[in-house]
Design a protein around this motif. Structure first.
Motif, mmCIF file in Angstrom:
data_model
loop_
_atom_site.group_PDB
_atom_site.id
_atom_site.type_symbol
_atom_site.label_atom_id
_atom_site.label_comp_id
_atom_site.label_asym_id
_atom_site.label_seq_id
_atom_site.Cartn_x
_atom_site.Cartn_y
_atom_site.Cartn_z
ATOM 1 N N TYR A 54 0.832 -1.204 0.000
ATOM 2 C CA TYR A 54 0.000 0.000 0.000
ATOM 3 C C TYR A 54 0.861 1.245 0.000
ATOM 4 C CZ TYR A 54 -3.852 -3.043 1.311
ATOM 5 O OH TYR A 54 -4.800 -4.029 1.323
ATOM 6 N N THR A 55 0.366 2.282 -0.669
ATOM 7 C CA THR A 55 0.905 3.633 -0.562
ATOM 8 C C THR A 55 -0.212 4.471 0.035
ATOM 9 O OG1 THR A 55 2.301 3.366 -2.511
ATOM 10 C CG2 THR A 55 1.807 5.624 -1.823
ATOM 11 N N PHE A 56 0.090 5.171 1.127
ATOM 12 C CA PHE A 56 -0.921 5.994 1.779
ATOM 13 C C PHE A 56 -0.624 7.471 1.550
ATOM 14 C CE2 PHE A 56 -1.186 2.028 4.180
ATOM 15 C CZ PHE A 56 -2.550 1.788 4.073
ATOM 16 N N PRO A 134 1.295 -2.852 -9.160
ATOM 17 C CA PRO A 134 1.825 -1.770 -8.328
ATOM 18 C C PRO A 134 1.078 -1.734 -6.994
ATOM 19 C CG PRO A 134 0.360 -0.891 -9.994
ATOM 20 C CD PRO A 134 0.492 -2.367 -10.261
ATOM 21 N N SER A 135 1.545 -0.900 -6.090
ATOM 22 C CA SER A 135 0.880 -0.807 -4.788
ATOM 23 C C SER A 135 -0.520 -0.218 -4.943
ATOM 24 C CB SER A 135 1.699 0.066 -3.829
ATOM 25 O OG SER A 135 1.746 1.406 -4.294
ATOM 26 N N VAL A 148 -7.459 5.334 -4.431
ATOM 27 C CA VAL A 148 -7.121 6.097 -5.626
ATOM 28 C C VAL A 148 -6.731 5.162 -6.766
ATOM 29 C CG1 VAL A 148 -5.507 7.812 -6.567
ATOM 30 C CG2 VAL A 148 -6.366 8.051 -4.221
ATOM 31 N N ARG A 149 -6.017 4.091 -6.422
ATOM 32 C CA ARG A 149 -5.624 3.103 -7.418
ATOM 33 C C ARG A 149 -5.631 1.723 -6.773
ATOM 34 N NH1 ARG A 149 0.429 3.323 -9.405
ATOM 35 N NH2 ARG A 149 0.786 2.265 -7.428
ATOM 36 N N GLY A 153 -2.469 -4.535 -3.090
ATOM 37 C CA GLY A 153 -3.132 -4.624 -1.791
ATOM 38 C C GLY A 153 -4.637 -4.734 -1.928
ATOM 39 N N PRO A 154 -5.263 -5.678 -1.225
ATOM 40 C CA PRO A 154 -6.725 -5.826 -1.297
ATOM 41 C C PRO A 154 -7.436 -4.535 -0.890
ATOM 42 C CG PRO A 154 -5.729 -7.641 -0.065
ATOM 43 C CD PRO A 154 -4.648 -6.639 -0.310
#
Length: 158
Positions: A54-56, A134-135, A148-149, A153-154
């Motif tokens: 994930y990217t937060f 990708p993340s 956002v994308r 990650g689930p």
């Protein structure tokens, strides 16, 4: 994240627009609060999912160099579940820029393909094939998490 020439080189190599956001990798959840404003809700979400794919997106602190923010006041932060990436960040003692290995929409995963395609790169650290996706990018700046994308990650956890 503090090396202007490195940031400029990433933008040039990937042919990204100057306002395209980049994320960066932190070694652990505790380090994120230095670079982002993390409220209780965001902390609970990240504690459950990091390290992971994930990217937060979070509001940035003054510790984030303005050149990384590019007109935004938010920052994308990752803590990947990849020991090589985490060891590199820990050894450097500072977050590192992170962007997916794509060019013209094509996702690259094979280290040999990266070397062939990104000729301007000074070094490729071969840690094996990367993931195919990708993340997942999740914006935590609003009242509820916003995906956002969708990526590795689930998203059903949101």
């Amino acid at each position: 994240i503090r090396q202007k020439k490195a940031l400029e080189k990433v933008y040039r190599i990937k042919r990204m627009a100057e306002d395209h956001p980049v994320a960066f990798v932190c070694p652990d959840l505790g380090d994120i609060a230095r670079y982002a404003v993390v409220d209780d809700r965001a902390y609970r979400v990240m504690r459950r999912l990091l390290p992971g794919p994930y990217t937060f997106i979070l509001p940035s602190t003054r510790e984030v160099p303005k050149m990384v923010l590019r007109p935004r006041k938010t920052v994308g932060i990752r803590v990947p579940h990849h020991e090589v990436a985490l060891a590199l960040v820990r050894a450097l003692g500072s977050p590192i820029l992170s962007t997916s290995a794509t060019i013209a929409g094509e996702q690259l995963n094979d280290p040999d393909d990266l070397v062939a395609r990104f000729k301007e790169v000074d070094m490729v650290l071969d840690a094996g094939w990367g993931g195919l996706d990708p993340s997942t990018i999740v914006d935590l700046t609003g009242a509820v998490p916003n995906v956002v994308r969708a990526g590795a990650g689930p998203i059903d956890v949101f």
